[in-house]
Scaffold this active site. Sequence first.
Site, short mmCIF file in Angstrom:
data_model
loop_
_atom_site.label_atom_id
_atom_site.label_comp_id
_atom_site.label_asym_id
_atom_site.label_seq_id
_atom_site.Cartn_x
_atom_site.Cartn_y
_atom_site.Cartn_z
N SER A 54 0.84 -1.20 0.00
CA SER A 54 0.00 0.00 0.00
C SER A 54 0.87 1.24 0.00
O SER A 54 1.99 1.24 0.54
CB SER A 54 -0.85 -0.02 1.27
OG SER A 54 -1.42 1.24 1.51
N TYR A 92 -2.11 -1.41 10.88
CA TYR A 92 -2.35 -1.95 9.54
C TYR A 92 -1.19 -1.56 8.61
O TYR A 92 -0.62 -2.40 7.91
CB TYR A 92 -3.68 -1.42 8.98
CG TYR A 92 -3.79 -1.60 7.49
CD1 TYR A 92 -4.02 -2.85 6.94
CD2 TYR A 92 -3.63 -0.51 6.61
CE1 TYR A 92 -4.08 -3.03 5.55
CE2 TYR A 92 -3.69 -0.68 5.24
CZ TYR A 92 -3.90 -1.93 4.71
OH TYR A 92 -3.94 -2.09 3.35
N LYS A 145 2.05 -3.87 6.45
CA LYS A 145 2.51 -3.80 5.05
C LYS A 145 4.01 -3.49 5.01
O LYS A 145 4.77 -4.09 4.25
CB LYS A 145 1.73 -2.71 4.30
CG LYS A 145 0.24 -2.97 4.19
CD LYS A 145 -0.05 -4.22 3.38
CE LYS A 145 -1.51 -4.55 3.31
NZ LYS A 145 -1.78 -5.90 2.81
P1 NAD Z 1 -11.00 -7.31 1.35
O1 NAD Z 1 -11.19 -7.34 2.82
O2 NAD Z 1 -12.19 -7.04 0.50
O3 NAD Z 1 -10.36 -8.69 0.84
C1 NAD Z 1 -9.47 -9.44 1.64
C2 NAD Z 1 -9.96 -10.88 1.63
O4 NAD Z 1 -9.05 -11.66 2.42
C3 NAD Z 1 -11.34 -11.04 2.27
O5 NAD Z 1 -12.17 -11.78 1.40
C4 NAD Z 1 -11.08 -11.81 3.56
O6 NAD Z 1 -12.14 -12.69 3.87
C5 NAD Z 1 -9.79 -12.53 3.23
N1 NAD Z 1 -8.94 -12.87 4.38
C6 NAD Z 1 -8.52 -12.05 5.39
N2 NAD Z 1 -7.72 -12.73 6.22
C7 NAD Z 1 -7.62 -13.99 5.73
C8 NAD Z 1 -6.93 -15.17 6.15
N3 NAD Z 1 -6.17 -15.20 7.25
N4 NAD Z 1 -7.05 -16.29 5.39
C9 NAD Z 1 -7.82 -16.30 4.28
N5 NAD Z 1 -8.49 -15.23 3.84
C10 NAD Z 1 -8.39 -14.09 4.56
O7 NAD Z 1 -9.84 -6.26 1.04
P2 NAD Z 1 -9.35 -5.66 -0.34
O8 NAD Z 1 -9.71 -4.23 -0.39
O9 NAD Z 1 -9.73 -6.55 -1.44
O10 NAD Z 1 -7.77 -5.72 -0.12
C11 NAD Z 1 -6.99 -6.80 -0.57
C12 NAD Z 1 -5.55 -6.59 -0.12
O11 NAD Z 1 -5.10 -5.35 -0.64
C13 NAD Z 1 -5.38 -6.51 1.38
O12 NAD Z 1 -4.17 -7.13 1.73
C14 NAD Z 1 -5.30 -5.03 1.64
O13 NAD Z 1 -4.59 -4.73 2.79
C15 NAD Z 1 -4.57 -4.55 0.40
N6 NAD Z 1 -4.81 -3.12 0.12
C16 NAD Z 1 -6.09 -2.67 0.00
C17 NAD Z 1 -6.31 -1.31 -0.23
C18 NAD Z 1 -7.73 -0.77 -0.32
O14 NAD Z 1 -7.89 0.44 -0.20
N7 NAD Z 1 -8.74 -1.59 -0.55
C19 NAD Z 1 -5.22 -0.42 -0.36
C20 NAD Z 1 -3.93 -0.94 -0.27
C21 NAD Z 1 -3.74 -2.29 -0.03
N1 UFG Z 2 -12.73 11.11 3.80
C1 UFG Z 2 -13.72 11.99 4.19
N2 UFG Z 2 -14.84 11.49 4.75
C2 UFG Z 2 -15.05 10.15 4.94
C3 UFG Z 2 -14.04 9.26 4.54
C4 UFG Z 2 -12.87 9.77 3.98
O1 UFG Z 2 -13.57 13.20 4.03
O2 UFG Z 2 -16.09 9.76 5.48
C5 UFG Z 2 -11.52 11.64 3.18
C6 UFG Z 2 -10.26 11.32 3.97
O3 UFG Z 2 -10.04 12.25 4.97
C7 UFG Z 2 -9.20 11.33 2.87
C8 UFG Z 2 -9.97 10.86 1.63
O4 UFG Z 2 -11.35 11.05 1.91
O5 UFG Z 2 -8.82 12.65 2.65
C9 UFG Z 2 -9.72 9.42 1.29
O6 UFG Z 2 -9.95 8.63 2.46
P1 UFG Z 2 -10.06 7.04 2.43
O7 UFG Z 2 -10.33 6.59 3.82
O8 UFG Z 2 -11.00 6.62 1.37
O9 UFG Z 2 -8.61 6.60 1.93
P2 UFG Z 2 -7.18 6.84 2.62
O10 UFG Z 2 -6.37 7.56 1.61
O11 UFG Z 2 -7.26 7.41 3.95
O12 UFG Z 2 -6.74 5.33 2.86
C10 UFG Z 2 -6.48 4.45 1.82
C11 UFG Z 2 -6.76 3.00 2.21
C12 UFG Z 2 -5.81 2.55 3.27
C13 UFG Z 2 -4.40 2.81 2.89
C14 UFG Z 2 -4.24 4.27 2.53
C15 UFG Z 2 -2.88 4.60 2.03
O13 UFG Z 2 -8.07 2.87 2.68
O14 UFG Z 2 -5.97 1.15 3.41
O15 UFG Z 2 -5.15 4.60 1.48
O16 UFG Z 2 -2.59 3.83 0.93
F1 UFG Z 2 -3.58 2.50 3.90
#
Ligand code: NAD
Ligand code: UFG
Length: 340
Positions: free
Chosen positions: A125, A150, A154
């Site tokens: 991330s 979290y 990473k």
């Molecule tokens: P998500 O929660 O939708 O998907 C993760 C999946 O992993 C879920 O289906 C959950 O059931 C499964 N899971 C969790 N722990 C597990 C375990 N121990 N064994 C088997 N399955 C397990 O999340 P996502 O948004 O699809 O994110 C996927 C990956 O990308 C994550 O590692 C997350 O940290 C990373 N990531 C997400 C974002 C974001 O904003 N969505 C940003 C950066 C990184």
């Molecule tokens: N925001 C609002 N109101 C809300 C939610 C979010 O104003 O109800 C704003 C936040 O303050 C931020 C922007 O919208 O300025 C984006 O916020 P998100 O929570 O959607 O995303 P972030 O950038 O904070 O976080 C995301 C992922 C994290 C990851 C991070 C850095 O959700 O998992 O990017 O990569 F760690």
Amino acid sequence: MSTVLVTGGNGYIGSHTVIELDKSGYDVVIADNLANSKMEVQNRLEKICGKRFRFYNVDCCDIDAMRKVFNENKIDSVIHFAGLKAVGESVRIPLDYYQNNIDSMITVARLMAEYNVRNLVFSSSATVYGMSEDVPFTEESPLGVCTNPYGWTKWMLEQILRDYAKANPDVRVCLLRYFNPVGAHESGLIGEDPRGIPNNLFPYISKVAGGTLECLTVFGDDYPTRDGTCIRDYIHVCDLAQGHVKAIDYLCRTDESVSVFNLGTGDGTTVKEAIAAFEKACGHEIKHVFGPRRAGDIAVSFAKTDKAEKILGFKAKYDINDMCSSCWKWQTMNPKGLED
Ligand code: NAD
Ligand code: UFG
């Protein structure tokens, strides 16, 4: 046919990636313990792809259960999405985050070594860049201090995987640093389906637009940006999914033991601009108020994307309007999310 094990493949990014892998001719096996997703996703994937994927309801931390997956399938590559991802929750239950995210990756890596699986793509991330104001972030930008457990998982896993690759010269590891994944599949059948009240901007806006939540609070309008609200690099989840296919293709041809890529669009959007784009997509006003800043937020985050473009051949093709319209379609077709 090359087989990819997709851990967490029932989740938001994983499920979209399964579709892109399938389209590109990869054979897919999914392992997910349903900690944050519903089994209905598999039915939706079947509708979209016209086939049922091999699915294991397993915890990636459970080495015996995971060994069965490696035993029953000849796996060539792994994409490890499995993990917990809620920033606020990670502050409340840090040990659960460290245990689940780190154990699951170590367990999968151990099995990869045992079964001679060479290629690993890891979901990292942009959060690893910490609170730096030196944007855009390049892959060479220094890693920062994370503001929550979290983020540290990473950060730590990137280091663990570098050490793992150093000790296993045959292994190829690709660390993908995602910026802000949003949007949904064009079918409207799968999308982001958070439990309870969303923490992230797009799921929250979608629910206000759909009438399940009343009003969005914008966290801070006094940032040093063009309109006072934070800037993020939102990337369509289908583009992100395509980035994973490119990463697997790359691992199959590279000699580089560890590679790192930002996955973003290279463009920044403010919170106000995101609201305006969503209003255009849904055709009505999105009620919002301005509140104080949220702890841990940085003013501006966006990616330098040249490296992924040059080496992976990856370039995002969807813009913020596409992201909003696909979110809106998913929201209107599934106002309560998926049910089991
Ligand atoms: P998500 O929660 O939708 O998907 C993760 C999946 O992993 C879920 O289906 C959950 O059931 C499964 N899971 C969790 N722990 C597990 C375990 N121990 N064994 C088997 N399955 C397990 O999340 P996502 O948004 O699809 O994110 C996927 C990956 O990308 C994550 O590692 C997350 O940290 C990373 N990531 C997400 C974002 C974001 O904003 N969505 C940003 C950066 C990184
Ligand atoms: N925001 C609002 N109101 C809300 C939610 C979010 O104003 O109800 C704003 C936040 O303050 C931020 C922007 O919208 O300025 C984006 O916020 P998100 O929570 O959607 O995303 P972030 O950038 O904070 O976080 C995301 C992922 C994290 C990851 C991070 C850095 O959700 O998992 O990017 O990569 F760690």
